[in-house]
Design an enzyme around this catalytic site. Sequence first.
Site, PDB file in Angstrom:
ATOM      1  N   ASP A  16       4.453 -18.192  -6.227  1.00 50.73           N
ATOM      2  CA  ASP A  16       5.299 -17.344  -5.377  1.00 50.73           C
ATOM      3  C   ASP A  16       6.726 -17.359  -5.922  1.00 50.73           C
ATOM      4  O   ASP A  16       7.416 -16.332  -5.945  1.00 50.73           O
ATOM      5  CB  ASP A  16       5.270 -17.881  -3.937  1.00 50.73           C
ATOM      6  N   HIS A 207       3.689 -20.626   5.981  1.00 46.08           N
ATOM      7  CA  HIS A 207       4.252 -20.143   4.703  1.00 46.08           C
ATOM      8  C   HIS A 207       5.458 -19.284   5.082  1.00 46.08           C
ATOM      9  O   HIS A 207       5.308 -18.114   5.442  1.00 46.08           O
ATOM     10  CB  HIS A 207       3.167 -19.345   3.978  1.00 46.08           C
ATOM     11  N   HIS A 209       9.100 -17.629   4.357  1.00 46.96           N
ATOM     12  CA  HIS A 209      10.209 -17.232   3.477  1.00 46.96           C
ATOM     13  C   HIS A 209      11.502 -17.386   4.276  1.00 46.96           C
ATOM     14  O   HIS A 209      11.497 -17.348   5.509  1.00 46.96           O
ATOM     15  CB  HIS A 209       9.991 -15.806   2.961  1.00 46.96           C
ATOM     16  N   CYS A 240       8.395 -11.646  -2.949  1.00 48.38           N
ATOM     17  CA  CYS A 240       7.211 -10.871  -3.302  1.00 48.38           C
ATOM     18  C   CYS A 240       7.687  -9.540  -3.849  1.00 48.38           C
ATOM     19  O   CYS A 240       8.551  -8.890  -3.250  1.00 48.38           O
ATOM     20  CB  CYS A 240       6.327 -10.667  -2.076  1.00 48.38           C
TER      21      CYS A 240
HETATM   22  P1  HMG Z   1      -5.860  -1.500  -8.267  1.00 45.38           P
HETATM   23  O1  HMG Z   1      -5.063  -0.674  -9.220  1.00 45.38           O
HETATM   24  O2  HMG Z   1      -6.191  -0.921  -6.932  1.00 45.38           O
HETATM   25  O3  HMG Z   1      -7.179  -2.038  -8.954  1.00 45.38           O
HETATM   26  O4  HMG Z   1      -5.079  -2.878  -8.047  1.00 45.38           O
HETATM   27  P2  HMG Z   1      -8.413  -1.283  -9.581  1.00 45.38           P
HETATM   28  O5  HMG Z   1      -9.602  -2.113  -9.227  1.00 45.38           O
HETATM   29  O6  HMG Z   1      -8.395   0.170  -9.214  1.00 45.38           O
HETATM   30  O7  HMG Z   1      -8.137  -1.422 -11.151  1.00 45.38           O
HETATM   31  C1  HMG Z   1      -7.081  -0.751 -11.794  1.00 45.38           C
HETATM   32  C2  HMG Z   1      -6.679  -1.497 -13.037  1.00 45.38           C
HETATM   33  O8  HMG Z   1      -6.255  -2.829 -12.694  1.00 45.38           O
HETATM   34  C3  HMG Z   1      -7.798  -1.660 -14.061  1.00 45.38           C
HETATM   35  O9  HMG Z   1      -7.185  -1.709 -15.349  1.00 45.38           O
HETATM   36  C4  HMG Z   1      -8.327  -3.041 -13.762  1.00 45.38           C
HETATM   37  O10 HMG Z   1      -8.934  -3.637 -14.885  1.00 45.38           O
HETATM   38  C5  HMG Z   1      -7.057  -3.781 -13.387  1.00 45.38           C
HETATM   39  P3  HMG Z   1      -7.076  -0.409 -16.288  1.00 45.38           P
HETATM   40  O11 HMG Z   1      -8.515   0.024 -16.449  1.00 45.38           O
HETATM   41  O12 HMG Z   1      -6.237   0.603 -15.539  1.00 45.38           O
HETATM   42  O13 HMG Z   1      -6.420  -0.938 -17.512  1.00 45.38           O
HETATM   43  N1  HMG Z   1      -7.298  -4.928 -12.492  1.00 45.38           N
HETATM   44  C6  HMG Z   1      -6.990  -6.200 -12.783  1.00 45.38           C
HETATM   45  N2  HMG Z   1      -6.416  -6.760 -13.866  1.00 45.38           N
HETATM   46  C7  HMG Z   1      -6.248  -8.100 -13.841  1.00 45.38           C
HETATM   47  N3  HMG Z   1      -6.604  -8.885 -12.807  1.00 45.38           N
HETATM   48  C8  HMG Z   1      -7.180  -8.351 -11.708  1.00 45.38           C
HETATM   49  C9  HMG Z   1      -7.395  -6.953 -11.686  1.00 45.38           C
HETATM   50  N4  HMG Z   1      -7.940  -6.121 -10.766  1.00 45.38           N
HETATM   51  C10 HMG Z   1      -7.873  -4.895 -11.265  1.00 45.38           C
HETATM   52  N5  HMG Z   1      -7.525  -9.144 -10.694  1.00 45.38           N
HETATM   53  C11 HMG Z   1      -4.832  -5.178  -7.451  1.00 45.38           C
HETATM   54  C12 HMG Z   1      -5.530  -3.856  -7.141  1.00 45.38           C
HETATM   55  C13 HMG Z   1      -5.071  -6.110  -6.296  1.00 45.38           C
HETATM   56  C14 HMG Z   1      -5.396  -5.754  -8.728  1.00 45.38           C
HETATM   57  C15 HMG Z   1      -3.331  -4.887  -7.629  1.00 45.38           C
HETATM   58  O14 HMG Z   1      -2.869  -4.220  -6.505  1.00 45.38           O
HETATM   59  C16 HMG Z   1      -2.503  -6.118  -7.868  1.00 45.38           C
HETATM   60  O15 HMG Z   1      -2.661  -6.824  -8.864  1.00 45.38           O
HETATM   61  N6  HMG Z   1      -1.559  -6.397  -6.966  1.00 45.38           N
HETATM   62  C17 HMG Z   1      -0.653  -7.531  -7.121  1.00 45.38           C
HETATM   63  C18 HMG Z   1      -0.482  -8.170  -5.818  1.00 45.38           C
HETATM   64  C19 HMG Z   1       0.345  -9.421  -5.950  1.00 45.38           C
HETATM   65  O16 HMG Z   1       0.163 -10.233  -6.847  1.00 45.38           O
HETATM   66  N7  HMG Z   1       1.281  -9.599  -4.990  1.00 45.38           N
HETATM   67  C20 HMG Z   1       2.041 -10.798  -4.927  1.00 45.38           C
HETATM   68  C21 HMG Z   1       1.218 -11.973  -4.432  1.00 45.38           C
HETATM   69  S1  HMG Z   1       0.909 -11.919  -2.695  1.00 45.38           S
HETATM   70  C22 HMG Z   1       2.294 -12.669  -2.015  1.00 45.38           C
HETATM   71  O17 HMG Z   1       3.224 -12.986  -2.703  1.00 45.38           O
HETATM   72  C23 HMG Z   1       2.250 -12.984  -0.556  1.00 45.38           C
HETATM   73  C24 HMG Z   1       2.013 -14.476  -0.273  1.00 45.38           C
HETATM   74  O18 HMG Z   1       3.010 -15.291  -0.892  1.00 45.38           O
HETATM   75  C25 HMG Z   1       2.060 -14.718   1.240  1.00 45.38           C
HETATM   76  C26 HMG Z   1       3.323 -14.098   1.844  1.00 45.38           C
HETATM   77  O19 HMG Z   1       4.426 -14.563   1.562  1.00 45.38           O
HETATM   78  O20 HMG Z   1       3.139 -13.105   2.561  1.00 45.38           O
HETATM   79  C27 HMG Z   1       0.638 -14.954  -0.775  1.00 45.38           C
HETATM   80 MG    MG Z   2       4.970 -15.654  -0.143  1.00 44.73          MG
END
Ligand code: HMG
Ligand code: MG
Length: 302
Positions: A16, A207, A209, A240
Site C-alpha cells: 500500500d 485498515h 488511512h 491508492c
Molecule cells: P481489466 O482491464 O478489467 O482486466 O483490469 P482484463 O481481465 O480485462 O484484462 C485486461 C488486461 O489486463 C490484459 O492485458 C490482461 O492480461 C491484464 P492485455 O491483453 O491488455 O495486455 N491483466 C493482468 N495483468 C497482470 N496481473 C493481473 C491481470 N489481470 C488482467 N492480475 C484489474 C482488472 C483488476 C487487473 C485492474 O483493474 C487492476 O490491476 N487494477 C489495479 C487495482 C489496484 O492495484 N489498486 C490498488 C490496490 S487496492 C487498495 O490499495 C485498497 C486497499 O489498500 C484497502 C483500502 O485502503 O481501501 C487494499
Molecule cells: Mg489501503
Amino acid sequence: MNLPSRVKLVEVGPRDGLQNEKQAVPASVKIELVQRLQQAGLKEIEVTSFVSPKWVPQMADNAEVMAGIERWPGVRYSVLTPNLQGFEAALKSRPDEIVVFGAASEAFSQKNINCSIAQSIERFAPVVLAARAAGIFVRGAMSCTVGCPYEGDIAPERVGYLAALMKGIGVQHVGVADTIGVGTPLKVQRAIEATLLHFGIDEISGHFHDTYGQALANTLAALQIGVWQFDTSVAGLGGCPYAKGATGNVASEDVVFMLDGLGIATGIDLGKLVDAGKFISDFLGRKPNSRAATAVLNKRLD
Ligand code: HMG
Ligand code: MG
C-alpha cells in the site's frame, strides 16, 4: 478500558505504501525494506500485488520482489490478487496469504478494479477456492467502508452487504478499510459492527488511512470494541492510485508507540522500526510521515 492484551500488526508499507509512489523504486530497495521490517519484529508483511502493470506500474516487479526476500520462519508474506490471472502468477511466488480486494462502494469498485461489486465477487470466488485448495489463507480487503471519493458517505449496511458476500465465497478474514481517511471513531465502529454480523472479532482487522489525521483515534476506537489486528504502514507511506488525495495508512511507528504506552504487546522494536522507516524515506527523499518516528529521530540528535 477493556483492551486486548496483544495486537498483531500487518505491515502494508511495501505494498500500500509504495504502490502510489510516482518515482521508480527498484526491487532491491523493496527487498531491503522487507528485510528491515522483519528485523524490527514484524511477523506479517504485505509485500506486493499481482495486479495489472498498466494500472499500477510500481508493482510490476512483484515476482522479482517475492523471489528476492529472505523468508524467515514465523513471518507470513501476503500479496494482493484481484483475479485468477493474478492468483496464478502469485502462486509461483509462494505467498502465505492472498488478499482479494473489493469495495463497499460501486463507484470505487469500478474505478479500482474495473468491475461492479457483484462482478468482483464472481471473480474472487474461483481465486478463493484455488487458494484454499492450495492451503493459502485468504483475506479480503473491503475498501470505502466509511466514505468513498466518488459516492461520499457509505452506510454501514453496505459494509455488511459486502462482508456477507465475502463470507459467502469463503474469505477467511476481512479488513475494514477507510480508504480515504475520512472516518472518525464512531463511524469506524459502526462499519466494524456491520462486519461483525458476518465475521468473528478474530477475523477482522482495521485498515485506516490517515488523510484527516483520525487514523490513530480510529485504531483506538476499534481496539475498544475488541479488534486486535491492524494494517499499518511504516513511515505512514501510502495511498491508492484510485483514491486521489488520500494519504498513507496510519504510521506503524505511531501505532507501536501508542500500543507500547498502553502496555499492549506487539513484539515490535520501535527503534528498529524507525530505522526501517528512515531507510525508505531517505530513498524517497523525504521525512517519515510519522510523529513518533520524527520524535525518536530528533531525540537521537540530542
Ligand atoms: P481489466 O482491464 O478489467 O482486466 O483490469 P482484463 O481481465 O480485462 O484484462 C485486461 C488486461 O489486463 C490484459 O492485458 C490482461 O492480461 C491484464 P492485455 O491483453 O491488455 O495486455 N491483466 C493482468 N495483468 C497482470 N496481473 C493481473 C491481470 N489481470 C488482467 N492480475 C484489474 C482488472 C483488476 C487487473 C485492474 O483493474 C487492476 O490491476 N487494477 C489495479 C487495482 C489496484 O492495484 N489498486 C490498488 C490496490 S487496492 C487498495 O490499495 C485498497 C486497499 O489498500 C484497502 C483500502 O485502503 O481501501 C487494499
Ligand atoms: Mg489501503
